[in-house]
Design a protein around this motif. Sequence first.
Motif, PDB file in Angstrom:
ATOM      1  N   UNK A  20      -2.406  -6.740  -7.791  1.00  0.00           N
ATOM      2  CA  UNK A  20      -1.174  -6.780  -8.586  1.00  0.00           C
ATOM      3  C   UNK A  20      -0.047  -7.472  -7.828  1.00  0.00           C
ATOM      4  N   UNK A  21      -0.122  -7.425  -6.492  1.00  0.00           N
ATOM      5  CA  UNK A  21       0.911  -8.055  -5.665  1.00  0.00           C
ATOM      6  C   UNK A  21       0.576  -9.514  -5.354  1.00  0.00           C
ATOM      7  N   UNK A  22      -0.502 -10.031  -5.942  1.00  0.00           N
ATOM      8  CA  UNK A  22      -0.822 -11.438  -5.784  1.00  0.00           C
ATOM      9  C   UNK A  22      -1.854 -11.764  -4.722  1.00  0.00           C
TER      10      UNK A  22
ATOM     11  N   UNK B  72       0.825  -1.208   0.000  1.00  0.00           N
ATOM     12  CA  UNK B  72       0.000   0.000   0.000  1.00  0.00           C
ATOM     13  C   UNK B  72       0.856   1.254   0.000  1.00  0.00           C
ATOM     14  N   UNK B  73       1.965   1.225   0.739  1.00  0.00           N
ATOM     15  CA  UNK B  73       2.851   2.380   0.762  1.00  0.00           C
ATOM     16  C   UNK B  73       3.474   2.622  -0.605  1.00  0.00           C
ATOM     17  N   UNK B  74       3.938   1.554  -1.250  1.00  0.00           N
ATOM     18  CA  UNK B  74       4.550   1.685  -2.575  1.00  0.00           C
ATOM     19  C   UNK B  74       3.554   2.205  -3.605  1.00  0.00           C
ATOM     20  N   UNK B  75       2.262   1.915  -3.377  1.00  0.00           N
ATOM     21  CA  UNK B  75       1.210   2.393  -4.288  1.00  0.00           C
ATOM     22  C   UNK B  75       0.713   3.783  -3.897  1.00  0.00           C
ATOM     23  N   UNK B  76       1.310   4.363  -2.849  1.00  0.00           N
ATOM     24  CA  UNK B  76       0.946   5.705  -2.364  1.00  0.00           C
ATOM     25  C   UNK B  76      -0.521   5.780  -1.953  1.00  0.00           C
ATOM     26  N   UNK B  77      -0.987   4.722  -1.307  1.00  0.00           N
ATOM     27  CA  UNK B  77      -2.344   4.691  -0.767  1.00  0.00           C
ATOM     28  C   UNK B  77      -2.273   5.067   0.712  1.00  0.00           C
ATOM     29  N   UNK B  78      -2.875   6.170   1.127  1.00  0.00           N
ATOM     30  CA  UNK B  78      -2.844   6.548   2.546  1.00  0.00           C
ATOM     31  C   UNK B  78      -3.663   5.559   3.382  1.00  0.00           C
ATOM     32  N   UNK B  79      -3.122   5.152   4.510  1.00  0.00           N
ATOM     33  CA  UNK B  79      -3.837   4.232   5.392  1.00  0.00           C
ATOM     34  C   UNK B  79      -3.403   4.481   6.826  1.00  0.00           C
TER      35      UNK B  79
ATOM     36  N   UNK C 221      -7.140  -1.892  -3.519  1.00  0.00           N
ATOM     37  CA  UNK C 221      -7.449  -3.260  -3.949  1.00  0.00           C
ATOM     38  C   UNK C 221      -6.682  -3.620  -5.219  1.00  0.00           C
ATOM     39  N   UNK C 222      -6.560  -2.652  -6.125  1.00  0.00           N
ATOM     40  CA  UNK C 222      -5.823  -2.894  -7.357  1.00  0.00           C
ATOM     41  C   UNK C 222      -4.346  -3.190  -7.066  1.00  0.00           C
TER      42      UNK C 222
END
Length: 269
Positions: free
Chosen positions: A71-73, A25-32, A66-67
């Motif tokens: 992508x990460x399996x 999630x961090x690599x995808x720049x998704x804030x959580x 989710x995308x």
Amino acid sequence: MATQSTLNDPGRDTNTFYRRTLHVLSDAHVPFLVGGSHAYLQYTGIVRNTKDFDLFLRRADLDRALSALRDAGYRTEVAFPHWLAKAYQAGDHVDLVFSSGNGVCRIDDDWFTHALEAEVLGMPVKIAPIEEFLWQKAFVMERERFDGADVMHLMRHCAEVIDWVRLLGRFDRYWPLLLTYMSMFTFVYPSEKHRIPVSVFEELLGRLRQQVTAGQNGADRVCQGTLVSRGQYMIDIGQYGFADARLAPRGNMSAEDAIYWTWAIENID
């Protein structure tokens, strides 16, 4: 987030799965934000053995999250369209929370503005704010699960750092629920009651006095019990003619969401 990636870590333990999820999630720049037992430990120091791992995110960021996980399996699903998605891999799973089961506690920008910086599983993350964390737990009063003790412990450990004005704002028209927990706190910890600001008690007791004095006075015949338990007040809705407080325009749930959420009690673990 940490710079050392775990995307190719061959380890299969659950904590490795959680760390990998944080990296994806961090690599995808998704804030959580991290919640659940890890946030509870951060605020209270109480260790809870659980395999639940809760991540809070805005609904607007869910599809991107989710995308990235697919992508990460990971295998993903939106378990309940009004509040919860899940991601699975090799027998482990993580909950992606964007609201609450009753539709009240939506994750919005303020969750991130007031988040706490912490370390979880050896990684720097942000933790759900104490006010929002307590607010969401306050609505859990199921027959099989009651988070009241969690609320008591959060108040006891964090009374001096809670922004009580902001917490009041979060409860909004459901302020009687906060007053209920504040009263319970004085019962559970008689020696600690002074730690809740007197001004907050005075404000809410004044509101309660006004309500009681006004009597019925045109109030809707609505049951707000469904906001704290999805099953125990169904008889009030189905047989006794009370309106369901979860449903629009009073609440944030559609009739379809409420029906599915109720059906899931006996049909989905």
